[in-house]
Design a protein around this motif. Sequence first.
Motif, PDB file in Angstrom:
ATOM      1  N   TYR A  57       0.753  -1.262   0.152  1.00  0.00           N
ATOM      2  CA  TYR A  57       0.102   0.190   0.159  1.00  0.00           C
ATOM      3  C   TYR A  57       0.813   1.350   0.002  1.00  0.00           C
ATOM      4  O   TYR A  57       0.540   2.330   0.726  1.00  0.00           O
ATOM      5  CB  TYR A  57      -0.626  -0.108   1.082  1.00  0.00           C
ATOM      6  CG  TYR A  57      -1.972  -1.158   1.177  1.00  0.00           C
ATOM      7  CD1 TYR A  57      -2.965  -1.015   0.224  1.00  0.00           C
ATOM      8  CD2 TYR A  57      -1.765  -2.296   2.053  1.00  0.00           C
ATOM      9  CE1 TYR A  57      -4.128  -2.272   0.367  1.00  0.00           C
ATOM     10  CE2 TYR A  57      -2.465  -3.298   2.110  1.00  0.00           C
ATOM     11  CZ  TYR A  57      -3.665  -3.226   1.157  1.00  0.00           C
ATOM     12  OH  TYR A  57      -4.514  -4.418   1.014  1.00  0.00           O
ATOM     13  N   SER A  58       1.903   1.407  -0.373  1.00  0.00           N
ATOM     14  CA  SER A  58       2.842   2.186  -0.750  1.00  0.00           C
ATOM     15  C   SER A  58       2.922   2.868  -2.288  1.00  0.00           C
ATOM     16  O   SER A  58       2.492   1.880  -3.048  1.00  0.00           O
ATOM     17  CB  SER A  58       4.268   2.308  -0.124  1.00  0.00           C
ATOM     18  OG  SER A  58       5.159   1.231  -0.772  1.00  0.00           O
ATOM     19  N   THR A  59       3.666   3.881  -2.458  1.00  0.00           N
ATOM     20  CA  THR A  59       3.770   4.313  -3.804  1.00  0.00           C
ATOM     21  C   THR A  59       5.353   4.338  -4.179  1.00  0.00           C
ATOM     22  O   THR A  59       6.114   4.665  -3.430  1.00  0.00           O
ATOM     23  CB  THR A  59       3.404   5.695  -4.065  1.00  0.00           C
ATOM     24  OG1 THR A  59       1.874   5.575  -3.824  1.00  0.00           O
ATOM     25  CG2 THR A  59       3.476   6.106  -5.605  1.00  0.00           C
ATOM     26  N   VAL A  60       5.745   3.695  -5.396  1.00  0.00           N
ATOM     27  CA  VAL A  60       6.972   3.701  -5.907  1.00  0.00           C
ATOM     28  C   VAL A  60       7.369   4.538  -7.135  1.00  0.00           C
ATOM     29  O   VAL A  60       6.441   4.491  -8.033  1.00  0.00           O
ATOM     30  CB  VAL A  60       7.557   2.244  -6.152  1.00  0.00           C
ATOM     31  CG1 VAL A  60       8.859   2.445  -6.971  1.00  0.00           C
ATOM     32  CG2 VAL A  60       7.698   1.487  -5.004  1.00  0.00           C
ATOM     33  N   LEU A  61       8.161   5.524  -7.310  1.00  0.00           N
ATOM     34  CA  LEU A  61       8.471   6.398  -8.079  1.00  0.00           C
ATOM     35  C   LEU A  61       9.591   6.106  -8.652  1.00  0.00           C
ATOM     36  O   LEU A  61      10.675   5.976  -8.010  1.00  0.00           O
ATOM     37  CB  LEU A  61       8.464   7.970  -7.708  1.00  0.00           C
ATOM     38  CG  LEU A  61       7.330   8.607  -6.908  1.00  0.00           C
ATOM     39  CD1 LEU A  61       7.892  10.045  -6.547  1.00  0.00           C
ATOM     40  CD2 LEU A  61       5.945   8.535  -7.477  1.00  0.00           C
TER      41      LEU A  61
END
Length: 424
Positions: A304-308
């Motif tokens: 539930y995290s975001t990877v850029l």
Amino acid sequence: MLTRLKLSNFKAWRESGDIQLKPVTLLLGENSTGKSSLLQSLLLMKQTATSPDHTIHLNLGDEVNDYVDMGSFEDLLTRNPEKRKVGIELDAVHNKDHCFFSVEYAQDSKKSPVIDSMKLSPDSEQWFRVARTERSAFGIYLPGETRTTLKSRSFAPERGIAFSADAIAALGESGKTVQNLSLQLRRELEGISYLGPLRNKPKRTYLWNRTRPGIIGDDGSNAIPALLASAQAGKRNDDDLVASVSRWLKKMKIADRLEVKQLSAGHYSVLIHRDGIVANLRDVGIGISQVLPVLVLAYFAPSYSTVLLEEPEIHLHPQAQSLLAELFLEVSKKRHVQFIVETHSEHLFRRMQTLVAKKKAKPEECALYFVERHKSDAVLKTLEMDAFGRLSDWPKNFFGDATGEVREQAKQTMLRMKKERSAS
């Protein structure tokens, strides 16, 4: 998950419009069009929200641990704006909890960035607002209010995303709602991981103090320590990082598996197995060491995290580049990790279309955008994909013209052969 981003007067983005963010979002475009600025806006909000100084309104960055250094407010501001304010809007959702956020920054008398207006909402209709008034004071407004008697310097927002404790207390029963919205937004921003296009070169040996790193790092410098920590933990982990990375290296046909080996106390090496040959990571093609941080981060990032990611395809051959699309979709589904990717890879892009055509992905699970420049302004073009992976409007000349090149090659071959026959 972050679901929407909108920028105004932010570097090249005079008005970005609503950018819908999906489990996998691909950003394409020529160099220096403004793609990186979209990622920078999220990193700017992250480093502000996690700043040790709770009074800061916008952390433009100049410390070692900052993700981006945006310079001054003048550097951040779009060229010749109609109004000297920078705007950022974000929407996020976790389970069924929604958070809508909007902020405008201006300059104070000392030329420092200051929040001019900030809003939070649980439904995009009922907005709680704090706005700058006279003499460095701030007023707070309940949904629907245009006037307020609640004004104080102690109502100044904190870390760019939160109402102050005094403002929350002054809001009474609504204060808890506002506080929860700020906490939700902060969790989303804290959950952002970033990997840039410039990654560390591999080493022959690694010194490791037997601790698990907190982050992979924007240059991937902690990818190997993360692998070492996973190997040390062994099968006690729910997700075996070494096994997951090895599986994708094999699928990409650049290695059979990866092994970490202890040489002496605190010293380790990373070995690559392929076709019965074992070689040190330092002695194999650079593509393996450059994609390792991408693979590690995909499984290291919390659920539930975001990877850029910027240019994850660097130094990879075409087939391996295309498989990155499968990696992002698989991890987003199984681990609930969101990917926002800046890329120049036609192979990655086209594989995403193929996966939709094969019903291995749905069009709503991925978003494709093309960024171009109209004079000094960045402009976003949404590439709509149907259920068969087809695009109605391709980016003009971005991927070149493979068919045209073949046609031209055949034409020139015929002309040369004809000319040589005439000469003989």
